[in-house]
Design a protein around this motif. Sequence first.
Motif, PDB file in Angstrom:
ATOM      1  N   LEU A   1       0.803  -1.856   0.212  1.00 37.39           N
ATOM      2  CA  LEU A   1      -0.067  -0.182   0.338  1.00 37.39           C
ATOM      3  C   LEU A   1       1.132   1.778   0.310  1.00 37.39           C
ATOM      4  O   LEU A   1       1.464   1.292   0.711  1.00 37.39           O
ATOM      5  CB  LEU A   1      -1.090  -0.139   1.575  1.00 37.39           C
ATOM      6  N   ALA A   2       0.754   2.041  -1.019  1.00 31.11           N
ATOM      7  CA  ALA A   2       1.358   3.448  -1.131  1.00 31.11           C
ATOM      8  C   ALA A   2       1.032   4.867  -1.331  1.00 31.11           C
ATOM      9  O   ALA A   2       1.565   5.484  -1.523  1.00 31.11           O
ATOM     10  CB  ALA A   2       2.738   2.959  -1.993  1.00 31.11           C
ATOM     11  N   PHE A   3      -0.285   4.766  -1.804  1.00 24.72           N
ATOM     12  CA  PHE A   3      -1.242   5.703  -2.257  1.00 24.72           C
ATOM     13  C   PHE A   3      -2.434   5.767  -1.036  1.00 24.72           C
ATOM     14  O   PHE A   3      -2.734   4.704  -0.726  1.00 24.72           O
ATOM     15  CB  PHE A   3      -1.081   5.810  -3.951  1.00 24.72           C
ATOM     16  N   VAL A   4      -2.718   6.992  -1.047  1.00 22.12           N
ATOM     17  CA  VAL A   4      -4.415   7.098  -0.759  1.00 22.12           C
ATOM     18  C   VAL A   4      -5.361   7.833  -1.236  1.00 22.12           C
ATOM     19  O   VAL A   4      -4.308   9.127  -2.704  1.00 22.12           O
ATOM     20  CB  VAL A   4      -4.047   8.308   1.039  1.00 22.12           C
ATOM     21  N   SER A   5      -6.244   7.124  -1.793  1.00 22.10           N
ATOM     22  CA  SER A   5      -7.449   8.590  -2.916  1.00 22.10           C
ATOM     23  C   SER A   5      -7.957   9.640  -2.198  1.00 22.10           C
ATOM     24  O   SER A   5      -8.534  10.151  -1.229  1.00 22.10           O
ATOM     25  CB  SER A   5      -8.199   7.451  -3.170  1.00 22.10           C
ATOM     26  N   PRO A   6      -7.611  10.586  -3.196  1.00 20.93           N
ATOM     27  CA  PRO A   6      -7.941  11.938  -2.192  1.00 20.93           C
ATOM     28  C   PRO A   6      -9.558  12.062  -2.581  1.00 20.93           C
ATOM     29  O   PRO A   6     -10.082  12.846  -1.321  1.00 20.93           O
ATOM     30  CB  PRO A   6      -6.766  12.746  -3.047  1.00 20.93           C
ATOM     31  N   LYS A   7     -10.205  11.273  -2.861  1.00 22.30           N
ATOM     32  CA  LYS A   7     -11.936  10.916  -3.019  1.00 22.30           C
ATOM     33  C   LYS A   7     -11.723  10.790  -2.035  1.00 22.30           C
ATOM     34  O   LYS A   7     -13.288  11.081  -1.428  1.00 22.30           O
ATOM     35  CB  LYS A   7     -12.139  11.086  -4.293  1.00 22.30           C
ATOM     36  N   THR A   8     -11.459   9.201  -1.491  1.00 19.45           N
ATOM     37  CA  THR A   8     -11.559   8.758  -0.516  1.00 19.45           C
ATOM     38  C   THR A   8     -11.293   8.663   0.722  1.00 19.45           C
ATOM     39  O   THR A   8     -11.786   7.639   1.508  1.00 19.45           O
ATOM     40  CB  THR A   8     -12.551   7.458  -1.647  1.00 19.45           C
ATOM     41  N   GLY A   9     -10.088   8.707   0.967  1.00 17.14           N
ATOM     42  CA  GLY A   9      -9.679   8.350   1.763  1.00 17.14           C
ATOM     43  C   GLY A   9      -9.210   7.296   2.289  1.00 17.14           C
ATOM     44  O   GLY A   9      -8.739   6.759   3.313  1.00 17.14           O
ATOM     45  N   ARG A  10      -9.087   6.053   1.010  1.00 15.30           N
ATOM     46  CA  ARG A  10      -8.878   4.821   0.867  1.00 15.30           C
ATOM     47  C   ARG A  10      -7.301   4.720   0.610  1.00 15.30           C
ATOM     48  O   ARG A  10      -6.617   5.204  -0.116  1.00 15.30           O
ATOM     49  CB  ARG A  10      -9.625   3.981   0.311  1.00 15.30           C
ATOM     50  N   ALA A  11      -6.716   3.185   0.849  1.00 19.23           N
ATOM     51  CA  ALA A  11      -5.443   3.244   0.483  1.00 19.23           C
ATOM     52  C   ALA A  11      -5.270   2.158  -0.760  1.00 19.23           C
ATOM     53  O   ALA A  11      -6.261   2.024  -0.680  1.00 19.23           O
ATOM     54  CB  ALA A  11      -5.049   2.454   1.506  1.00 19.23           C
ATOM     55  N   VAL A  12      -4.240   2.523  -1.282  1.00 17.46           N
ATOM     56  CA  VAL A  12      -4.595   2.054  -3.179  1.00 17.46           C
ATOM     57  C   VAL A  12      -2.765   1.497  -3.209  1.00 17.46           C
ATOM     58  O   VAL A  12      -1.480   1.877  -1.831  1.00 17.46           O
ATOM     59  CB  VAL A  12      -4.955   2.997  -4.530  1.00 17.46           C
ATOM     60  N   SER A  13      -3.212   0.074  -3.921  1.00 21.76           N
ATOM     61  CA  SER A  13      -1.643  -0.883  -3.681  1.00 21.76           C
ATOM     62  C   SER A  13      -1.280   0.265  -4.713  1.00 21.76           C
ATOM     63  O   SER A  13      -1.398   1.044  -5.730  1.00 21.76           O
ATOM     64  CB  SER A  13      -1.493  -1.840  -3.589  1.00 21.76           C
ATOM     65  N   ARG A  14       0.657  -0.428  -5.488  1.00 21.17           N
ATOM     66  CA  ARG A  14       1.540   0.182  -6.701  1.00 21.17           C
ATOM     67  C   ARG A  14       0.742  -0.136  -7.930  1.00 21.17           C
ATOM     68  O   ARG A  14       0.203   0.421  -8.786  1.00 21.17           O
ATOM     69  CB  ARG A  14       2.706  -0.004  -5.989  1.00 21.17           C
ATOM     70  N   GLU A  15      -0.465  -1.507  -7.102  1.00 20.48           N
ATOM     71  CA  GLU A  15      -0.547  -2.547  -8.783  1.00 20.48           C
ATOM     72  C   GLU A  15      -1.871  -1.405  -8.966  1.00 20.48           C
ATOM     73  O   GLU A  15      -1.877  -1.346 -10.021  1.00 20.48           O
ATOM     74  CB  GLU A  15      -0.921  -3.647  -7.751  1.00 20.48           C
ATOM     75  N   GLY A  16      -2.901  -1.358  -7.739  1.00 17.45           N
ATOM     76  CA  GLY A  16      -3.490  -0.980  -7.945  1.00 17.45           C
ATOM     77  C   GLY A  16      -4.009   0.285  -8.277  1.00 17.45           C
ATOM     78  O   GLY A  16      -5.032   1.572  -9.366  1.00 17.45           O
ATOM     79  N   ALA A  17      -2.847   1.340  -7.933  1.00 18.97           N
ATOM     80  CA  ALA A  17      -2.624   2.899  -9.070  1.00 18.97           C
ATOM     81  C   ALA A  17      -2.380   2.854  -9.852  1.00 18.97           C
ATOM     82  O   ALA A  17      -3.209   3.457 -10.710  1.00 18.97           O
ATOM     83  CB  ALA A  17      -1.367   3.196  -8.448  1.00 18.97           C
ATOM     84  N   GLY A  18      -2.115   2.437 -10.891  1.00 14.32           N
ATOM     85  CA  GLY A  18      -1.606   2.207 -11.752  1.00 14.32           C
ATOM     86  C   GLY A  18      -0.748   3.731 -12.918  1.00 14.32           C
ATOM     87  O   GLY A  18       0.071   3.807 -11.964  1.00 14.32           O
ATOM     88  N   ASP A  19      -1.339   3.856 -13.909  1.00 17.30           N
ATOM     89  CA  ASP A  19      -1.398   5.499 -14.542  1.00 17.30           C
ATOM     90  C   ASP A  19      -2.069   6.628 -13.578  1.00 17.30           C
ATOM     91  O   ASP A  19      -1.435   6.922 -13.808  1.00 17.30           O
ATOM     92  CB  ASP A  19      -2.107   5.618 -15.784  1.00 17.30           C
ATOM     93  N   TRP A  20      -3.129   5.487 -12.390  1.00 19.29           N
ATOM     94  CA  TRP A  20      -3.206   6.968 -11.629  1.00 19.29           C
ATOM     95  C   TRP A  20      -2.458   7.443 -10.253  1.00 19.29           C
ATOM     96  O   TRP A  20      -2.839   7.827  -9.734  1.00 19.29           O
ATOM     97  CB  TRP A  20      -4.816   7.005 -11.430  1.00 19.29           C
ATOM     98  N   ALA A  21      -1.336   7.258 -10.137  1.00 15.56           N
ATOM     99  CA  ALA A  21      -0.069   6.947  -8.905  1.00 15.56           C
ATOM    100  C   ALA A  21       0.104   8.814  -8.778  1.00 15.56           C
ATOM    101  O   ALA A  21       0.245   8.884  -7.948  1.00 15.56           O
ATOM    102  CB  ALA A  21       1.005   6.363  -8.828  1.00 15.56           C
ATOM    103  N   SER A  22       0.070   9.276 -10.026  1.00 16.84           N
ATOM    104  CA  SER A  22       0.627  10.536  -9.837  1.00 16.84           C
ATOM    105  C   SER A  22      -0.496  11.572  -9.282  1.00 16.84           C
ATOM    106  O   SER A  22      -0.435  12.768  -9.116  1.00 16.84           O
ATOM    107  CB  SER A  22       1.383  11.279 -11.374  1.00 16.84           C
TER     108      SER A  22
END
Length: 241
Positions: free
Chosen positions: A161-182
Amino acid sequence: MEWRDHGILLSVRRHGESAAIIDVFTENHGRHAGVVRGGAGRRMAPILQPGAQLDLAWRARLEDHIGSYHAEPLRSRAAAALSGRVALAGLNAVTALLAFCLPEREPHPELYTRSEQLLDLLENETLWPLAYLRWEMALLEEMGFGLDLSACAVTGKQTDLAFVSPKTGRAVSREGAGDWASRLLPLPPVMRGQGAAEDSEIVEALRTTGYFLQAHLAPAMGDKPLPEARGRLADLLSRRL
């Protein structure tokens, strides 16, 4: 109407020639204002400093009146606040955020306990930044904007888990982030209670919690601007690196 409680002084302003109106975060009655007779006088003014722990007796003819306080000191935090720049900025940030977001006369006993414990660490510059981050995350949770960092919102996995969604406040993994990581916010391990909690991670984590304070909590408060004291603390911790 009357009650007795203890609380953390958030702010004080002069009222008339010698009285003061204080705003206090109490354990059982929430954020509650009242008038202190002689509060601006020589005896009481040094006691009525933001962050002070007070024993309070409140009285009013009707429940919805502002009422009056009789206040006695339990613990002063003035010396702790003056022990360093981080301590003073921290005390100002905590009291300003509590005054900013707490509804009047609504109890939040768990947040009260966390706030009291945090302020008691003011003089410990080693432990305080991490304690403050955990308090800020708890504040978001208490106000209904808690972060869900338990699993990836996209894949459901609990690893990487490396990211947080700015909309939902939920964690996102590197795999799940994909091209949306930025477009996502950083999730340093310290936010999940992992790792060594380095200062650099805490500063990064405060950028993430700061986003939710600014973009989610502040609009819920009627679009009032987030207290400047919070930004000053984050800048000060950043410059310490």
